[in-house]
Write a protein that holds these residues in place. Structure first.
Motif, mmCIF file in Angstrom:
data_model
loop_
_atom_site.group_PDB
_atom_site.id
_atom_site.type_symbol
_atom_site.label_atom_id
_atom_site.label_comp_id
_atom_site.label_asym_id
_atom_site.label_seq_id
_atom_site.Cartn_x
_atom_site.Cartn_y
_atom_site.Cartn_z
ATOM 1 N N UNK A 53 -20.652 -1.266 -17.180
ATOM 2 C CA UNK A 53 -19.627 -0.613 -17.996
ATOM 3 C C UNK A 53 -18.492 -1.584 -18.295
ATOM 4 N N UNK B 115 -22.954 -1.865 -21.223
ATOM 5 C CA UNK B 115 -23.318 -0.453 -21.406
ATOM 6 C C UNK B 115 -22.973 0.017 -22.818
ATOM 7 N N UNK B 116 -21.880 -0.540 -23.369
ATOM 8 C CA UNK B 116 -21.448 -0.137 -24.707
ATOM 9 C C UNK B 116 -22.442 -0.582 -25.775
ATOM 10 N N UNK B 117 -23.270 -1.595 -25.457
ATOM 11 C CA UNK B 117 -24.268 -2.047 -26.425
ATOM 12 C C UNK B 117 -25.420 -1.051 -26.525
ATOM 13 N N UNK B 118 -25.586 -0.244 -25.487
ATOM 14 C CA UNK B 118 -26.605 0.807 -25.547
ATOM 15 C C UNK B 118 -26.230 1.782 -26.649
ATOM 16 N N UNK B 119 -27.247 2.225 -27.383
ATOM 17 C CA UNK B 119 -26.949 3.218 -28.415
ATOM 18 C C UNK B 119 -26.446 4.500 -27.776
ATOM 19 N N UNK B 120 -27.015 4.857 -26.647
ATOM 20 C CA UNK B 120 -26.649 6.104 -25.991
ATOM 21 C C UNK B 120 -26.417 5.855 -24.499
ATOM 22 N N UNK B 121 -25.225 5.344 -24.152
ATOM 23 C CA UNK B 121 -24.958 5.031 -22.739
ATOM 24 C C UNK B 121 -25.095 6.254 -21.833
ATOM 25 N N UNK B 122 -24.833 7.438 -22.394
ATOM 26 C CA UNK B 122 -24.935 8.643 -21.575
ATOM 27 C C UNK B 122 -26.362 8.818 -21.068
ATOM 28 N N UNK B 123 -27.297 8.564 -21.952
ATOM 29 C CA UNK B 123 -28.697 8.682 -21.565
ATOM 30 C C UNK B 123 -29.035 7.651 -20.485
ATOM 31 N N UNK C 294 -20.470 14.278 -19.487
ATOM 32 C CA UNK C 294 -20.789 13.348 -20.568
ATOM 33 C C UNK C 294 -21.825 13.905 -21.531
ATOM 34 N N UNK C 295 -22.767 14.691 -21.027
ATOM 35 C CA UNK C 295 -23.873 15.107 -21.869
ATOM 36 C C UNK C 295 -23.597 16.413 -22.621
ATOM 37 N N UNK C 296 -22.920 17.337 -21.957
ATOM 38 C CA UNK C 296 -22.838 18.690 -22.518
ATOM 39 C C UNK C 296 -21.825 18.819 -23.636
ATOM 40 N N UNK C 297 -21.128 17.739 -23.973
ATOM 41 C CA UNK C 297 -20.155 17.824 -25.049
ATOM 42 C C UNK C 297 -18.731 17.977 -24.558
#
Lengths: 234, 266
Positions: A28, A33-41, A99-102
């Motif tokens: 992070x 991690x920011x390069x990941x399209x979806x860091x949450x995933x 992070x995931x649920x909005x």
């Protein structure tokens, strides 16, 4: 292992268990991690994987101890391993909730900085219906949550004074539920991957071996006891 | 990649565009591995030249066209589309191509042709990660009117460049009002049929992946709600936003489904 090494070994195991968390924080902070399209995933899978792996490691303690009397010290690490499994499982759940649920993390942080801690709860109320719907409708979430609740109960009852207060038998009966937690965690994994994806098979195989070892041990033990009884009768 | 000459198109949404980095490193292209980061690592082994597309089935005359001829056949437009994955994440991507209807008219399907099937490339030597357990090659399909809808894009590039391999090079379709898996990648064959063609995900699990698979916030996927999506654009974290009927393209496509029960025909 000689007893005098135990304190050092414990520090080492603590550090090892914290390495994944450190790696994640480092990814992070470095921006990787920011390069990941979806860091949450990424975070979800990372914490979920480590929760399951540490749970499997903690379940390996008992079979390993039976291999050799020299490994009997391993019991001293079991609680620790289980608690770390619970830590990663909790991070996994927190990732889903925050992070995931909005959940509006930014708004909550801004609110906290501005001295309005109520914003944290206000934002939680906004996502609550979605999460409730998920829990009611989605079997893979139900089974994952089931596993976490078991780990929570085991973590809460892990201190020695709780064991004493409960009595050994009751405590043991509750802690057998760790098998249900591990099975549920594997089922959770299978149910969330898409059709045809077989990623969870390795974890499932390890769990099967660990549970199978217990069954085999039990069977051998029964035969040995039966043998003893027979020889005494003769 | 190599630049494409394209002209701006009226089919352009004003949503914040997903960064090139994210759009080219987060792909579902199972031929190159089932993780979403696999295709970016593995798809370099795909040879995109020479490449031909076979036009067959119920057509006046079966023919095979080279992808370079297709590229020159009509002016390339740059269109910015919303892209909604069935897994409830979405992106906004500038695609380069022209309406599939141009190619269909060129193919001259017979009046009996009611559906169009897209077959993707499959070649184990170029796809070492090809997972077993799937009925390769990848196959998708549309009803003829859907295929003829001007929004359905025969796509050669994105972000003004030729398609990166992981995004379906050298030629794919993009159907912005349907879940992403309908938009077949790396197409080698287009077949015109009179019956609804078999499609890969629908064959594997029809309760999760319908033939139509129009973006529809009212019809949940069995494992998650489709009411919201996680928009991946420029931020560190995806934003959760409500999903629109037909992915926001109802004006242009809803009339094709009048009288149909979209809960049944999901």
């Amino acid at each position: 292992m000689p007893t005098r090494f135990l304190p050092y070994a414990k520090v080492l195991v603590h550090l090892l268990c914290l390495v994944p968390l450190f790696v994640l924080l480092q990814r992070y902070r470095s921006g990787a991690l920011a390069l990941d399209a979806d860091p949450v995933s990424t975070i979800t899978h990372f914490t979920g994987n480590w929760a399951l792996w540490l749970l499997l490691v903690s379940l390996a303690v008992t079979p390993l101890r039976r291999v050799s009397p020299q490994l009997s010290n391993l019991i001293r690490f079991r609680r620790m391993l289980g608690l770390y499994a619970f830590l990663y499982a909790t991070l996994h759940l927190a990732t889903y909730v925050f992070l995931f649920s909005g959940y509006d993390v930014q708004a909550a942080m801004d609110g906290l900085r501005a001295g309005h801690p109520g914003v944290v709860w206000e934002n939680f109320k906004l996502i609550w219906p979605t999460m409730l719907g998920d829990v009611q409708k989605r079997p893979f979430i139900q089974v994952g949550l089931f596993s976490w609740v078991i780990l929570l109960l085991l973590a809460l009852t892990s201190p020695t004074f709780v064991l004493r207060a409960m009595g050994g038998k009751n405590w043991q009966r509750l802690h057998y539920w760790v098998y249900a937690a591990a099975v549920a965690a594997c089922v959770h994994f299978w149910w969330l991957v898409k059709a045809g994806v077989r990623t969870p098979w390795k974890d499932t195989a390890v769990l099967a071996v660990l549970l199978g070892a217990r069954v085999a041990w039990k069977a051998l033990d029964n035969r040995r006891k039966a043998g003893l009884v027979a020889s005494r009768a003769a | 990649g190599e630049k494409l000459n394209s002209v701006a198109s009226k089919y352009t949404v004003s949503d914040t565009q997903t960064t090139f980095q994210k759009a080219t490193n987060w792909n579902n292209f199972y031929e190159f591995g089932t993780d979403k980061t696999d295709p970016a690592h593995n798809a370099h082994t795909l040879h995109t030249r020479p490449w031909t597309v076979e036009l067959s089935g119920l057509v006046k005359k079966k023919q095979t066209v080279g992808v370079d001829d297709l590229l020159k056949y009509r002016p390339i437009e740059s269109r910015v589309y919303r892209h909604r994955c069935v897994e409830a994440w979405s992106m906004v991507i500038p695609w380069d191509g022209y309406s599939l209807s141009e190619l269909i008219n060129f193919a001259e399907p017979l009046p009996s042709a009611k559906y169009v099937q897209f077959i993707s490339k499959v070649d184990r030597s170029q796809m070492p990660e090809l997972p077993s357990g799937y009925d390769w090659p990848y196959s998708e399909g549309l009803r003829m009117d859907e295929a003829m809808n001007p929004l359905t894009l025969l796509t050669f590039g994105c972000y003004g460049e030729v398609l990166p391999n992981q995004n379906g090079a050298p030629v794919r379709v993009v159907i912005p009002w349907k879940y992403g898996f309908k938009s077949a990648k790396s197409i080698v064959k287009i077949v015109f049929t009179d019956k609804q063609p078999k499609t890969l995900w629908n064959e594997i699990n029809s309760s999760e992946y319908g033939f139509y698979s129009n973006v529809n916030p009212q019809v949940d996927h069995p494992r998650w709600s489709q009411g919201h999506e996680r928009r991946i654009d420029t931020g560190f974290l995806p934003r959760t936003i409500p999903t629109q009927m037909f992915n926001g393209y109802a004006d242009q496509v809803a009339s094709m489904y009048t009288g149909m029960d979209l809960k049944k025909n999901y």
